[in-house]
Design a protein around this motif. Sequence first.
Motif, PDB file in Angstrom:
ATOM      1  N   ILE A 219      27.605  37.319  13.866  1.00  0.00           N
ATOM      2  CA  ILE A 219      28.227  37.146  15.182  1.00  0.00           C
ATOM      3  C   ILE A 219      27.271  37.598  16.282  1.00  0.00           C
ATOM      4  N   TYR A 220      26.621  38.739  16.078  1.00  0.00           N
ATOM      5  CA  TYR A 220      25.666  39.238  17.069  1.00  0.00           C
ATOM      6  C   TYR A 220      24.480  38.281  17.227  1.00  0.00           C
ATOM      7  N   LEU A 221      23.960  37.793  16.107  1.00  0.00           N
ATOM      8  CA  LEU A 221      22.808  36.886  16.158  1.00  0.00           C
ATOM      9  C   LEU A 221      23.155  35.588  16.863  1.00  0.00           C
ATOM     10  N   LEU A 222      24.350  35.051  16.610  1.00  0.00           N
ATOM     11  CA  LEU A 222      24.772  33.816  17.264  1.00  0.00           C
ATOM     12  C   LEU A 222      24.899  34.023  18.767  1.00  0.00           C
ATOM     13  N   ASN A 223      25.525  35.113  19.183  1.00  0.00           N
ATOM     14  CA  ASN A 223      25.673  35.385  20.618  1.00  0.00           C
ATOM     15  C   ASN A 223      24.325  35.641  21.277  1.00  0.00           C
ATOM     16  N   MET A 224      23.417  36.310  20.577  1.00  0.00           N
ATOM     17  CA  MET A 224      22.098  36.553  21.135  1.00  0.00           C
ATOM     18  C   MET A 224      21.314  35.254  21.280  1.00  0.00           C
ATOM     19  N   ALA A 225      21.453  34.347  20.316  1.00  0.00           N
ATOM     20  CA  ALA A 225      20.792  33.049  20.413  1.00  0.00           C
ATOM     21  C   ALA A 225      21.339  32.256  21.598  1.00  0.00           C
ATOM     22  N   ILE A 226      22.658  32.336  21.836  1.00  0.00           N
ATOM     23  CA  ILE A 226      23.255  31.654  22.989  1.00  0.00           C
ATOM     24  C   ILE A 226      22.714  32.240  24.290  1.00  0.00           C
ATOM     25  N   ALA A 227      22.636  33.570  24.367  1.00  0.00           N
ATOM     26  CA  ALA A 227      22.105  34.221  25.567  1.00  0.00           C
ATOM     27  C   ALA A 227      20.648  33.837  25.807  1.00  0.00           C
ATOM     28  N   ASP A 228      19.845  33.842  24.747  1.00  0.00           N
ATOM     29  CA  ASP A 228      18.425  33.481  24.883  1.00  0.00           C
ATOM     30  C   ASP A 228      18.260  32.013  25.262  1.00  0.00           C
ATOM     31  N   LEU A 229      19.111  31.139  24.699  1.00  0.00           N
ATOM     32  CA  LEU A 229      19.024  29.717  25.025  1.00  0.00           C
ATOM     33  C   LEU A 229      19.363  29.474  26.494  1.00  0.00           C
ATOM     34  N   LEU A 230      20.445  30.086  26.971  1.00  0.00           N
ATOM     35  CA  LEU A 230      20.798  29.946  28.382  1.00  0.00           C
ATOM     36  C   LEU A 230      19.718  30.535  29.277  1.00  0.00           C
ATOM     37  N   PHE A 231      19.081  31.597  28.806  1.00  0.00           N
ATOM     38  CA  PHE A 231      17.999  32.223  29.566  1.00  0.00           C
ATOM     39  C   PHE A 231      16.819  31.265  29.738  1.00  0.00           C
TER      40      PHE A 231
ATOM     41  N   ILE B 164      21.502  28.386  16.531  1.00  0.00           N
ATOM     42  CA  ILE B 164      22.882  28.005  16.854  1.00  0.00           C
ATOM     43  C   ILE B 164      23.368  26.892  15.936  1.00  0.00           C
ATOM     44  N   ILE B 165      22.521  25.877  15.700  1.00  0.00           N
ATOM     45  CA  ILE B 165      22.897  24.772  14.811  1.00  0.00           C
ATOM     46  C   ILE B 165      23.152  25.287  13.403  1.00  0.00           C
ATOM     47  N   THR B 166      22.311  26.202  12.954  1.00  0.00           N
ATOM     48  CA  THR B 166      22.478  26.757  11.608  1.00  0.00           C
ATOM     49  C   THR B 166      23.814  27.465  11.462  1.00  0.00           C
ATOM     50  N   TYR B 167      24.163  28.285  12.441  1.00  0.00           N
ATOM     51  CA  TYR B 167      25.425  29.014  12.357  1.00  0.00           C
ATOM     52  C   TYR B 167      26.633  28.102  12.530  1.00  0.00           C
ATOM     53  N   MET B 168      26.486  27.033  13.285  1.00  0.00           N
ATOM     54  CA  MET B 168      27.615  26.139  13.535  1.00  0.00           C
ATOM     55  C   MET B 168      27.905  25.215  12.358  1.00  0.00           C
ATOM     56  N   PHE B 169      26.855  24.726  11.683  1.00  0.00           N
ATOM     57  CA  PHE B 169      27.052  23.674  10.684  1.00  0.00           C
ATOM     58  C   PHE B 169      26.604  24.039   9.276  1.00  0.00           C
ATOM     59  N   TYR B 170      25.857  25.133   9.103  1.00  0.00           N
ATOM     60  CA  TYR B 170      25.301  25.425   7.792  1.00  0.00           C
ATOM     61  C   TYR B 170      25.731  26.790   7.256  1.00  0.00           C
ATOM     62  N   LYS B 171      25.400  27.822   7.995  1.00  0.00           N
ATOM     63  CA  LYS B 171      25.587  29.172   7.477  1.00  0.00           C
ATOM     64  C   LYS B 171      26.966  29.743   7.787  1.00  0.00           C
ATOM     65  N   ARG B 172      27.535  29.382   8.913  1.00  0.00           N
ATOM     66  CA  ARG B 172      28.769  29.977   9.401  1.00  0.00           C
ATOM     67  C   ARG B 172      28.569  31.469   9.697  1.00  0.00           C
ATOM     68  N   THR B 173      29.506  32.039  10.426  1.00  0.00           N
ATOM     69  CA  THR B 173      29.441  33.464  10.741  1.00  0.00           C
ATOM     70  C   THR B 173      30.333  34.229   9.767  1.00  0.00           C
ATOM     71  N   LYS B 174      29.702  34.869   8.799  1.00  0.00           N
ATOM     72  CA  LYS B 174      30.437  35.576   7.749  1.00  0.00           C
ATOM     73  C   LYS B 174      30.357  37.091   7.864  1.00  0.00           C
ATOM     74  N   SER B 175      29.556  37.592   8.781  1.00  0.00           N
ATOM     75  CA  SER B 175      29.408  39.038   8.923  1.00  0.00           C
ATOM     76  C   SER B 175      29.267  39.406  10.390  1.00  0.00           C
ATOM     77  N   LEU B 176      29.328  40.700  10.664  1.00  0.00           N
ATOM     78  CA  LEU B 176      29.177  41.189  12.029  1.00  0.00           C
ATOM     79  C   LEU B 176      27.791  40.868  12.579  1.00  0.00           C
ATOM     80  N   THR B 177      26.780  40.978  11.733  1.00  0.00           N
ATOM     81  CA  THR B 177      25.413  40.649  12.155  1.00  0.00           C
ATOM     82  C   THR B 177      25.304  39.192  12.567  1.00  0.00           C
TER      83      THR B 177
END
Length: 350
Positions: free
Chosen positions: A73-85, A58-71
């Motif tokens: 976006i999916y990876l960021l949402n999956m990381a959020i789901a796994d973190l909440l889990f 999540i930190i990587t996508y928020m401050f380093y890599k950004r979401t530039k592709s559909l993949t």
Amino acid sequence: MDVTEEMYNLSNYDYDYDNFSFNPPCSFNINNDVSRVVGLYVHSIIFILGFVGNSLVIITYMFYKRTKSLTDIYLLNMAIADLLFVLSLPLLVYNEMSSWPMGSVACKLLHGSYSVNLYSGMLLLACISTDRYIAIVQAHRSFRLRSLSYGRIICVAVWAFALLVSVPTFYFYQKYTPGHTVNVMMLDGSNLTAQNLTVQWAVCGFKAATREVAMVAMVAIPSIQLVVGFFLPLLIMVFCYTAVIVTLMKAKNFQRHKAVRVVMAVVVVFVLCHLPYNVALLYDTASMFQTIDCGDVDILQTALTVMQSIAYLQCCLNPVVYAFVGVRFRNHFRRIFQDLCCPESLQSHL
């Protein structure tokens, strides 16, 4: 059996239905012992690894890599789901080992959010496999079907659907206090007498108003979990990745052959983590209303406890399989630790 052990069993098996009551619960000594070890040690490891790994994604996508592709976006949402889990794991373990100290609202939120994050994580895995299929097998359509706005809409739909199928969990899980009479030996002076002791134990668990509703719900909830949380993602992954592997094997390109190994790792990790638990859950659901010996039930519940923990490992392995295997992502991962050692550099990303 001591009183504490009997109280612990009530949290799982002494349900209170109108005009319906179960026989006194079995002792389940093996499952109780295994649950304590798994809850205290195995789940603690899963919590730490899952929290660190998914937080880094999540930190990587928020401050380093950004979401530039559909993949992305999916990876960021999956990381959020796994973190909440994984954040819900400590409370789930506490609920299994102690009396529930909070109210019904907190109980519903705990089990309901657990269910939402479980379903959304599994469905996002299916979305990632579909995205890989479109990008590699249907490359001529990929530009039109893999836009960022399209991905955001899909993620919203996934979370909404996960919430929808979790409604029964929100509804049936609540706090209640079942009572169970335990025969204990009491020492009165020099005389040892048997007395009945009513044990009160606040439970955050499944509770239905009638036997009929309970029977339907106790079959429907695990059945939905089996279909939506396992078989549907598995079928999508098998179809998509089979087509991907066939396409990649035809290409005379080293990088594409290397991608085949990543695809195989994804499928193998998913099957190894979730197949044993879902097979045991299917058997448990099918035999729920049959008369089974206490010893056999104890073994089945022990198997479910162990295999469920193996399934939980998926949330720790997702960051490794889907993110850290990429060279660019590993470089961002190194930069995070470098920036943590250099606060001035870290501020430039905020």
